[in-house]
Scaffold this motif. Structure first.
Motif, PDB file in Angstrom:
ATOM      1  N   GLN A 135       8.228  24.774  -7.849  1.00 46.13           N
ATOM      2  CA  GLN A 135       9.321  23.923  -7.400  1.00 46.13           C
ATOM      3  C   GLN A 135       8.707  22.570  -7.059  1.00 46.13           C
ATOM      4  N   GLU A 136       9.456  21.512  -7.267  1.00 45.45           N
ATOM      5  CA  GLU A 136       8.905  20.188  -6.993  1.00 45.45           C
ATOM      6  C   GLU A 136       8.806  19.904  -5.488  1.00 45.45           C
ATOM      7  N   PHE A 137       9.697  20.513  -4.723  1.00 48.11           N
ATOM      8  CA  PHE A 137       9.752  20.203  -3.289  1.00 48.11           C
ATOM      9  C   PHE A 137       8.424  20.427  -2.561  1.00 48.11           C
ATOM     10  N   PRO A 138       7.765  21.580  -2.691  1.00 51.13           N
ATOM     11  CA  PRO A 138       6.501  21.788  -1.963  1.00 51.13           C
ATOM     12  C   PRO A 138       5.419  20.788  -2.355  1.00 51.13           C
ATOM     13  N   ALA A 139       5.452  20.318  -3.608  1.00 52.10           N
ATOM     14  CA  ALA A 139       4.433  19.373  -4.066  1.00 52.10           C
ATOM     15  C   ALA A 139       4.704  17.962  -3.561  1.00 52.10           C
ATOM     16  N   GLN A 140       5.987  17.623  -3.376  1.00 52.60           N
ATOM     17  CA  GLN A 140       6.351  16.267  -2.975  1.00 52.60           C
ATOM     18  C   GLN A 140       6.636  16.135  -1.484  1.00 52.60           C
ATOM     19  N   LEU A 141       7.199  17.203  -0.896  1.00 53.42           N
ATOM     20  CA  LEU A 141       7.605  17.193   0.518  1.00 53.42           C
ATOM     21  C   LEU A 141       8.482  15.980   0.830  1.00 53.42           C
ATOM     22  N   ARG A 142       9.464  15.770  -0.040  1.00 51.47           N
ATOM     23  CA  ARG A 142      10.439  14.703   0.156  1.00 51.47           C
ATOM     24  C   ARG A 142      11.803  15.340   0.394  1.00 51.47           C
ATOM     25  N   SER A 143      12.866  14.630   0.064  1.00 51.43           N
ATOM     26  CA  SER A 143      14.212  15.105   0.343  1.00 51.43           C
ATOM     27  C   SER A 143      14.500  16.442  -0.324  1.00 51.43           C
ATOM     28  N   SER A 144      15.210  17.303   0.399  1.00 50.68           N
ATOM     29  CA  SER A 144      15.636  18.576  -0.187  1.00 50.68           C
ATOM     30  C   SER A 144      16.683  18.360  -1.272  1.00 50.68           C
ATOM     31  N   LYS A 205      15.229  31.864 -18.775  1.00 49.83           N
ATOM     32  CA  LYS A 205      14.317  30.768 -19.061  1.00 49.83           C
ATOM     33  C   LYS A 205      14.890  29.895 -20.183  1.00 49.83           C
ATOM     34  N   VAL A 206      14.914  28.593 -19.974  1.00 48.40           N
ATOM     35  CA  VAL A 206      15.370  27.647 -21.002  1.00 48.40           C
ATOM     36  C   VAL A 206      14.269  26.620 -21.219  1.00 48.40           C
ATOM     37  N   ALA A 207      14.192  26.094 -22.437  1.00 48.71           N
ATOM     38  CA  ALA A 207      13.154  25.117 -22.783  1.00 48.71           C
ATOM     39  C   ALA A 207      13.777  24.073 -23.711  1.00 48.71           C
ATOM     40  N   PRO A 208      14.445  23.065 -23.148  1.00 52.78           N
ATOM     41  CA  PRO A 208      15.148  22.075 -23.979  1.00 52.78           C
ATOM     42  C   PRO A 208      14.195  21.284 -24.874  1.00 52.78           C
ATOM     43  N   LEU A 209      14.614  21.096 -26.121  1.00 53.84           N
ATOM     44  CA  LEU A 209      13.870  20.247 -27.047  1.00 53.84           C
ATOM     45  C   LEU A 209      14.449  18.840 -26.942  1.00 53.84           C
ATOM     46  N   THR A 210      13.603  17.876 -26.731  1.00 53.11           N
ATOM     47  CA  THR A 210      14.066  16.521 -26.461  1.00 53.11           C
ATOM     48  C   THR A 210      13.339  15.508 -27.331  1.00 53.11           C
ATOM     49  N   LYS A 211      13.911  14.331 -27.408  1.00 52.12           N
ATOM     50  CA  LYS A 211      13.309  13.215 -28.152  1.00 52.12           C
ATOM     51  C   LYS A 211      13.242  12.005 -27.228  1.00 52.12           C
ATOM     52  N   PRO A 212      12.431  11.016 -27.554  1.00 51.02           N
ATOM     53  CA  PRO A 212      12.349   9.827 -26.703  1.00 51.02           C
ATOM     54  C   PRO A 212      13.720   9.209 -26.459  1.00 51.02           C
ATOM     55  N   GLY A 213      14.000   8.929 -25.215  1.00 45.55           N
ATOM     56  CA  GLY A 213      15.304   8.405 -24.815  1.00 45.55           C
ATOM     57  C   GLY A 213      16.148   9.441 -24.103  1.00 45.55           C
ATOM     58  N   ASP A 214      15.883  10.738 -24.386  1.00 46.30           N
ATOM     59  CA  ASP A 214      16.608  11.813 -23.709  1.00 46.30           C
ATOM     60  C   ASP A 214      16.084  11.968 -22.278  1.00 46.30           C
ATOM     61  N   LEU A 215      16.927  12.515 -21.422  1.00 39.44           N
ATOM     62  CA  LEU A 215      16.556  12.699 -20.016  1.00 39.44           C
ATOM     63  C   LEU A 215      16.879  14.121 -19.576  1.00 39.44           C
ATOM     64  N   ILE A 216      15.915  14.762 -18.927  1.00 44.71           N
ATOM     65  CA  ILE A 216      16.149  16.043 -18.274  1.00 44.71           C
ATOM     66  C   ILE A 216      16.139  15.803 -16.766  1.00 44.71           C
ATOM     67  N   LEU A 217      17.207  16.233 -16.107  1.00 43.26           N
ATOM     68  CA  LEU A 217      17.303  16.158 -14.654  1.00 43.26           C
ATOM     69  C   LEU A 217      17.071  17.556 -14.092  1.00 43.26           C
ATOM     70  N   MET A 218      16.241  17.675 -13.052  1.00 39.48           N
ATOM     71  CA  MET A 218      15.956  18.975 -12.471  1.00 39.48           C
ATOM     72  C   MET A 218      16.010  18.894 -10.951  1.00 39.48           C
ATOM     73  N   ASP A 219      16.686  19.866 -10.337  1.00 38.31           N
ATOM     74  CA  ASP A 219      16.746  19.967  -8.892  1.00 38.31           C
ATOM     75  C   ASP A 219      15.340  20.219  -8.320  1.00 38.31           C
ATOM     76  N   TYR A 220      15.044  19.665  -7.153  1.00 43.41           N
ATOM     77  CA  TYR A 220      13.724  19.819  -6.541  1.00 43.41           C
ATOM     78  C   TYR A 220      13.378  21.281  -6.235  1.00 43.41           C
ATOM     79  N   TYR A 221      14.409  22.131  -6.139  1.00 47.48           N
ATOM     80  CA  TYR A 221      14.161  23.543  -5.884  1.00 47.48           C
ATOM     81  C   TYR A 221      14.167  24.368  -7.161  1.00 47.48           C
TER      82      TYR A 221
END
Length: 221
Positions: A135-144, A205-221
């Motif tokens: 999870q990104e939260f433990p690594a960043q310790l920023r906003s939940s 488990k999902v693994a989106p295939l993306t190209k330059p310009g695409d954006l993946i948004l992920m919750d910190y948890y």
């Protein structure tokens, strides 16, 4: 301004969203690629290492591997310098990012995790800088209510290795971690989820295939 390609309800349910062509390739992505290419060319010139071929994408795909094969430390030089490119910093702090964050979390005070942004450089068969399930939260310790903005500089294929996400795993909140200390990993790279196997098995488990310009948004948890 509402982004027509983003369903906030879907994001909050799944914990992630993919928006195609969020960034303009010519004006927002290509300048970063050009900047990294210039760095690679300068490193090659300074070290007198002959590159394989010419071309901006060739630099990212092949020439960087040539330099690293000659001296792995050159990869660290390129990696560190790439994070200083003004066009990259402009993308990180883009007003477009701020607007979409406020769509996801209305009323939030937008900010950038100072130690949380960078450009990944994943080399084949190199485990030291590969991340465990996390999870990104433990690594960043920023906003939940933090959101990861992830976008590729190269087209991400199955062979190249897309980012993997456990759909809806954010709904269980924070998961305990421990320091694994394996394969020479340090810092956030060494953090591992407690009961990782059981957690991974619970979700799709999902693994989106993306190209330059695409954006993946992920919750910190």
């Amino acid at each position: 301004m509402t982004n027509k390609n983003l369903s906030c309800e879907s994001f909050h349910q799944a914990g992630f969203a993919v928006i195609e062509n969020f960034y303009n390739y010519e004006t927002e992505v290509l300048p970063i690629i050009n900047g990294i290419s210039d760095i690679i060319q300068q490193v090659a010139k300074e070290t007198k290492i002959s590159l394989v071929d010419q071309g901006k994408l060739t630099d990212l795909k092949v020439n960087i591997m040539k330099l690293v094969a000659e001296d792995r430390r050159l990869g660290a030089v390129i990696y560190d310098a790439a994070k200083q490119i003004p066009e990259f910093l402009a993308l990180v702090s883009s007003n477009k990012n701020k607007k979409i964050l406020k769509e996801i979390h209305p009323g939030i005070q937008a900010g950038v995790a100072a130690a949380g942004y960078g450009i990944r450089m994943d080399l084949p068969k190199e485990e030291k800088f590969r991340t465990f399930w996390h999870q990104e939260f433990p690594a960043q310790l920023r906003s939940s209510k933090g959101v990861v903005f992830w976008t590729p500089l190269l087209e991400v294929t199955e062979l190249l290795g897309p980012v993997e996400i456990l759909k809806a795993s954010h709904t269980e909140g924070y998961k305990e971690v421990y320091n694994a200390n394996s394969d020479g990993k340090t810092g956030a790279y060494s953090l591992r989820l407690k009961n990782e196997k059981q957690i991974v098995e619970k979700f799709i488990k999902v693994a989106p295939l993306t190209k330059p310009g695409d954006l993946i948004l992920m919750d910190y948890y």
